[in-house]
Structures are given as C-alpha cells and as structure tokens.
Write a protein that holds these residues in place. Structure first.
Motif, PDB file in Angstrom:
ATOM      1  N   GLY A  43     -16.976   9.772  -6.239  1.00 60.18           N
ATOM      2  CA  GLY A  43     -17.834   9.683  -5.064  1.00 60.18           C
ATOM      3  C   GLY A  43     -17.466   8.497  -4.202  1.00 60.18           C
ATOM      4  O   GLY A  43     -16.422   7.864  -4.372  1.00 60.18           O
ATOM      5  N   PHE A  44     -18.375   8.157  -3.262  1.00 61.45           N
ATOM      6  CA  PHE A  44     -18.101   7.060  -2.331  1.00 61.45           C
ATOM      7  C   PHE A  44     -18.163   5.684  -2.987  1.00 61.45           C
ATOM      8  O   PHE A  44     -17.532   4.743  -2.528  1.00 61.45           O
ATOM      9  CB  PHE A  44     -19.102   7.113  -1.159  1.00 61.45           C
ATOM     10  CG  PHE A  44     -18.901   8.296  -0.257  1.00 61.45           C
ATOM     11  CD1 PHE A  44     -17.816   8.356   0.614  1.00 61.45           C
ATOM     12  CD2 PHE A  44     -19.792   9.360  -0.293  1.00 61.45           C
ATOM     13  CE1 PHE A  44     -17.629   9.448   1.445  1.00 61.45           C
ATOM     14  CE2 PHE A  44     -19.611  10.455   0.529  1.00 61.45           C
ATOM     15  CZ  PHE A  44     -18.521  10.515   1.404  1.00 61.45           C
ATOM     16  N   HIS A  45     -18.966   5.555  -4.030  1.00 65.10           N
ATOM     17  CA  HIS A  45     -19.130   4.256  -4.692  1.00 65.10           C
ATOM     18  C   HIS A  45     -18.887   4.396  -6.196  1.00 65.10           C
ATOM     19  O   HIS A  45     -19.837   4.385  -6.986  1.00 65.10           O
ATOM     20  CB  HIS A  45     -20.531   3.702  -4.434  1.00 65.10           C
ATOM     21  CG  HIS A  45     -20.860   3.529  -2.980  1.00 65.10           C
ATOM     22  ND1 HIS A  45     -20.301   2.535  -2.207  1.00 65.10           N
ATOM     23  CD2 HIS A  45     -21.675   4.242  -2.163  1.00 65.10           C
ATOM     24  CE1 HIS A  45     -20.759   2.634  -0.971  1.00 65.10           C
ATOM     25  NE2 HIS A  45     -21.585   3.659  -0.914  1.00 65.10           N
ATOM     26  N   PRO A  46     -17.626   4.528  -6.605  1.00 63.36           N
ATOM     27  CA  PRO A  46     -17.331   4.669  -8.036  1.00 63.36           C
ATOM     28  C   PRO A  46     -17.802   3.441  -8.824  1.00 63.36           C
ATOM     29  O   PRO A  46     -17.695   2.311  -8.352  1.00 63.36           O
ATOM     30  CB  PRO A  46     -15.800   4.766  -8.070  1.00 63.36           C
ATOM     31  CG  PRO A  46     -15.414   5.190  -6.695  1.00 63.36           C
ATOM     32  CD  PRO A  46     -16.410   4.537  -5.778  1.00 63.36           C
TER      33      PRO A  46
END
Length: 217
Positions: A43-46
């Motif tokens: 996702g956008f913020h692993p």
C-alpha cells in the motif's frame, strides 16, 4: 517466500507502562534497527507486519508474551533473537524465537500470579474465604450490555499464599473468544464476596494455554 515466526518476550519493569500501541511502535522500530528481513504490508504506507495474539493490559507484567511476524529470507532464529535484543529498551527482552505451532485463535486460557491486598485485614484469609464460595457473581460488560456473571465455575488452578499483609493468588483464567475473565474482574468478585475492598497491587501473566490446558506454542 514468507516464513511465519513467533517471537517470545518478557515485558517487565518500567516497560509495563508502555501501552499496546506504543509497544507495537517500539517493536517495529526494533525490527527495522535489527535489519531483519521481514515482510512489510503493501500500500501507500508499508510498515512491518507484526501481530500480537493477545495484547497485554497496561501495567501488567508479561513473562511469555508473543509477537508474530514473517521473514522473507532465511535467517537462524537465534540470530533473530540476538538482533532484536540489541535494539530493545530495558524491560523488553526476547526469550526465544520459534516457528508457530498453533494459531492465535487457539489461545483459551492464561496463567496469572496476582498480588492482592486488603488494607487492615488478613488478606489471605479473606481471599481464601471468597474463593471457597460456590458462586462469585460479578457484573461484566458484554456486547449486549452489563450482565451479572458467576465467574467461580471458570476459575482453575487456584492457590493462595500469604505474603505478609498481602497474598499471592495463582489462577488460570479463560481468555478465549467465547469467554474472557480479566484479573480485575476477579478482584471485583472477591471484593463483593468478602464485603470489603480487596485490590490487586501486581499482576503477572505467566503464559498462555490452549483449550487442552497445554502450553500455547
């Protein structure tokens, strides 16, 4: 490759006042600093994928807590332990790393040691009298509201040891999805049964067990 591993750790000393959210952050930082080859969420913020089978309440000591994660490369489990311990603060100590033998949902009980105190009274005598009763009704919050529950049939492995003006209570309490009894609920029930305040001054969670009362692995 995703290899599940289970990290066993102690949470003692000043670390008992670290909330579960902060514990999660602390462990995530330790994993990054230890440069472990673990799987990250997408996702956008692993972020490091970490799960705790049964979070520990604030202020409670834990001697065999568990954290699950996944490796994406082979690494000796002893090395995982050593690397993490080099990156953890005082009060958090990894005691072992294993491959999970059971799923978290198989946890059914937890063993506790509870130091209890009834100011101005013989605490051990009061607690023994309360636990010797056939019923220990107490109000318990449930999804459908507050209900009176008799917790006495669900208490196992009970013993009471005198420790000066205090006493040490050993108990096995259910902590599964169908029924869970928090140590504070036991203190409330004892207080109601003996007619005077009995409080827990120290709570230590020793270990988890499965439905067969075997050590959770």
């Amino acid at each position: 490759m995703q290899k599940p591993i289970r990290v066993w750790f102690e949470k003692t000393g000043a670390a008992i006042y670290i909330s579960h959210l902060d514990l999660n952050r602390c462990m995530a930082r330790a994993v990054r600093r230890a440069k472990l080859p673990i799987w990250y969420t997408e996702g956008f913020h692993p972020h490091p994928y970490l799960t705790f089978p049964l979070p520990l309440s604030l202020g409670v000591h834990g001697l065999r807590e568990a954290m699950d994660l996944r490796l994406v490369e082979e690494m000796p489990l002893d090395e995982v332990k050593e690397r993490l311990n080099c990156c953890l603060p005082q009060g958090l100590l990894v005691t072992g790393v294993t491959e999970p033998a059971e799923k978290a949902k198989e946890i059914a009980f937890a063993d506790y040691e509870l130091t209890m105190e009834a100011p101005g009274a013989d605490t051990a005598a009061l607690v023994r009298e309360a636990l010797g009763k056939d019923a220990l009704p107490v109000e318990k919050k449930t999804k459908s509201g507050v209900k009176e529950v008799d917790i006495r049939p669900h208490l196992q492995g009970l013993s009471v040891e005198t420790q000066g003006e205090r006493c040490l209570v050993k108990a096995t309490l259910p902590c599964g999805s169908s029924l869970s009894i928090n140590p504070s609920l036991l203190a409330q029930a004892v207080t109601a049964a003996c007619g005077q305040p009995v409080k827990i001054v120290k709570t230590v969670r020793l270990r988890f067990c499965n439905a067969q009362m075997q050590l959770f692995a």
